[in-house]
Design a protein around this motif. Sequence first.
Motif, short mmCIF file in Angstrom:
data_model
loop_
_atom_site.label_atom_id
_atom_site.label_comp_id
_atom_site.label_asym_id
_atom_site.label_seq_id
_atom_site.Cartn_x
_atom_site.Cartn_y
_atom_site.Cartn_z
N PHE A 9 -5.32 -6.10 1.27
CA PHE A 9 -4.70 -5.14 2.19
C PHE A 9 -4.63 -3.75 1.56
O PHE A 9 -5.07 -2.76 2.13
CB PHE A 9 -3.30 -5.63 2.59
CG PHE A 9 -2.57 -4.65 3.46
CD1 PHE A 9 -2.95 -4.45 4.78
CD2 PHE A 9 -1.50 -3.92 2.95
CE1 PHE A 9 -2.28 -3.53 5.58
CE2 PHE A 9 -0.83 -3.00 3.74
CZ PHE A 9 -1.21 -2.81 5.06
N GLN A 10 -4.09 -3.70 0.34
CA GLN A 10 -3.96 -2.42 -0.35
C GLN A 10 -5.33 -1.78 -0.56
O GLN A 10 -5.54 -0.59 -0.31
CB GLN A 10 -3.26 -2.63 -1.69
CG GLN A 10 -3.04 -1.37 -2.49
CD GLN A 10 -2.55 -1.68 -3.90
OE1 GLN A 10 -3.29 -2.24 -4.70
NE2 GLN A 10 -1.31 -1.34 -4.18
N ASP A 48 -8.92 5.23 3.39
CA ASP A 48 -8.47 6.59 3.07
C ASP A 48 -9.63 7.42 2.54
O ASP A 48 -9.85 8.56 2.97
CB ASP A 48 -7.35 6.57 2.01
CG ASP A 48 -6.02 6.10 2.58
OD1 ASP A 48 -5.89 6.05 3.82
OD2 ASP A 48 -5.11 5.79 1.78
N PRO A 64 0.71 5.21 0.64
CA PRO A 64 -0.21 6.24 1.17
C PRO A 64 -0.50 7.36 0.17
O PRO A 64 -1.56 7.98 0.25
CB PRO A 64 0.54 6.76 2.40
CG PRO A 64 1.44 5.65 2.81
CD PRO A 64 1.85 4.96 1.55
N ARG A 88 -7.97 3.16 -10.74
CA ARG A 88 -8.46 4.54 -10.71
C ARG A 88 -9.97 4.59 -10.96
O ARG A 88 -10.70 5.28 -10.25
CB ARG A 88 -7.72 5.36 -11.77
CG ARG A 88 -8.10 6.82 -11.77
CD ARG A 88 -7.20 7.62 -12.72
NE ARG A 88 -7.43 9.05 -12.55
CZ ARG A 88 -8.36 9.74 -13.21
NH1 ARG A 88 -9.13 9.13 -14.10
NH2 ARG A 88 -8.53 11.04 -12.99
N TRP A 95 -1.32 7.20 -2.89
CA TRP A 95 -1.96 6.64 -4.09
C TRP A 95 -2.91 7.64 -4.76
O TRP A 95 -3.04 7.62 -5.98
CB TRP A 95 -2.69 5.35 -3.75
CG TRP A 95 -3.89 5.52 -2.86
CD1 TRP A 95 -3.91 5.54 -1.50
CD2 TRP A 95 -5.24 5.73 -3.27
NE1 TRP A 95 -5.17 5.74 -1.04
CE2 TRP A 95 -6.02 5.86 -2.10
CE3 TRP A 95 -5.87 5.81 -4.52
CZ2 TRP A 95 -7.40 6.07 -2.14
CZ3 TRP A 95 -7.24 6.02 -4.55
CH2 TRP A 95 -7.99 6.15 -3.38
N ARG A 96 -3.57 8.50 -3.96
CA ARG A 96 -4.55 9.42 -4.58
C ARG A 96 -3.84 10.41 -5.50
O ARG A 96 -4.34 10.76 -6.56
CB ARG A 96 -5.34 10.16 -3.50
CG ARG A 96 -6.32 9.25 -2.79
CD ARG A 96 -7.21 10.02 -1.82
NE ARG A 96 -8.33 10.62 -2.52
CZ ARG A 96 -9.54 10.81 -1.97
NH1 ARG A 96 -9.75 10.47 -0.72
NH2 ARG A 96 -10.51 11.36 -2.65
N MET A 99 -2.73 8.51 -8.68
CA MET A 99 -3.83 8.22 -9.60
C MET A 99 -4.59 9.47 -10.04
O MET A 99 -5.58 9.36 -10.77
CB MET A 99 -4.84 7.26 -8.94
CG MET A 99 -4.35 5.83 -8.79
SD MET A 99 -5.72 4.78 -8.24
CE MET A 99 -4.87 3.22 -7.99
N ALA A 100 -4.16 10.60 -9.54
CA ALA A 100 -4.82 11.88 -9.86
C ALA A 100 -6.30 11.84 -9.50
O ALA A 100 -7.18 12.17 -10.32
CB ALA A 100 -4.64 12.21 -11.34
N TYR A 152 0.85 -1.19 0.00
CA TYR A 152 0.00 0.00 0.00
C TYR A 152 0.89 1.24 0.00
O TYR A 152 1.84 1.32 0.78
CB TYR A 152 -0.89 -0.03 1.25
CG TYR A 152 -1.44 1.31 1.68
CD1 TYR A 152 -2.42 1.96 0.94
CD2 TYR A 152 -0.98 1.92 2.84
CE1 TYR A 152 -2.92 3.19 1.35
CE2 TYR A 152 -1.48 3.14 3.26
CZ TYR A 152 -2.46 3.77 2.51
OH TYR A 152 -2.95 4.98 2.91
#
Lengths: 90, 287
Positions: B145-146, B153, A80, B114, A82-83, A86-87, A78
């Motif tokens: 998990f991811q 989030d 953190p 996405r 990622w947002r 990925m835009a 994971y």
Amino acid sequence: MNQRHASTVLDESFLSVRAKILEIGAALDRVDRALEDGPPLDEDLRIRRDKIDDAIRLLLSERPDRAERIQLLFSRKYAPGWRTDMAIDS
Amino acid sequence: MDYIDPHIHMVSRITDDYETLARMGCVAVSEPAFWAGFDRGSVDGFRDYFRQLTEVEPRRAATYGIQLYCWLCINAKEAENVSLSRDVIAMIPEFLDHPNVLGIGEIGLNKNTRNESIIFLEHLELAIKYNQSILIHTPHLEDKFQGTQMTLDMLCDDSRINRSRVLVDHVEEHTIGAVLDRGFWAGMTLYPVSKCTPERAADMVEIYGAERLMANSAGDWGPSKPTAVPDLIFELRRRGHNESLIRKLVYDNPIEFFSQSDNFRFQPRNVDHTVDHTVEAPKALPS
């Protein structure tokens, strides 16, 4: 919460654990026999085979969170941020 | 013991399963909208599916004394088609007032892409706009998990989300702590191979307690066992746990969570406590 004695837990689990370890041993033997007369594992499967060895090593560790650590071993990582990657707006 | 299966896909099961569930003590189920094993091609395909969930399936369940509630969405797998997903999301409000609809679900991620994230966020907007509870699918195996962390989030970044009205499902050893710590409900799915066994689910109950925790079979068209919840009940009893703890996990908790939905009007099974006062009780034990 668990008030049972360790001896009770192990005694009731022993045959099941024994059977599962035996299945792992037999499966790895099957792979090895196939490797003796055949081509090597594909790269992605070589990685998965190595993960099995890593998981077996985790079983030999002492902390009582082996199941969680084995789950994490077989998990994608994971990130953190990622947002941002990925835009996707917060 | 009466119990509720909070996640099962009865559209994929035969009628005999309803009878078996009833014989095992199942009094209610909730059925999230999910992937039917193939990608549907149009919004009308989903409209028909939602009619099945809101009109047909409750009648089939009622035949066996089981109350069937449902959740509506376009699932994560088909969410890769953003255009179709938006058409389906726009159509969902047609069904939200139906008496067995509990909220939006099972939404979430599958391969953590996405497009899946975008449609997940749009489902959250729908739930907020219509004041709906939310049931969330978390991904399978190496993606879990991811995907669970990404899901948390997105939920935690939105202050409008009422965490007590969100159930994050399919938790396992490596995700249950993060879900409960953040104040969400957690669901354990009992699958023969790919999720939790009853034994591992019982371990998690012993480690984390039963607060905001539920268990389900997620019985569907794949390898699954619709009577898995009674298997967990049996395992917990075998370990000597109190009936009150087991009842909280498989009955009280689903009722507490579902009761936050306006359409949840669960009728407990009739228990006749009538005492026949016409027969005088003996004054003393026979000698």
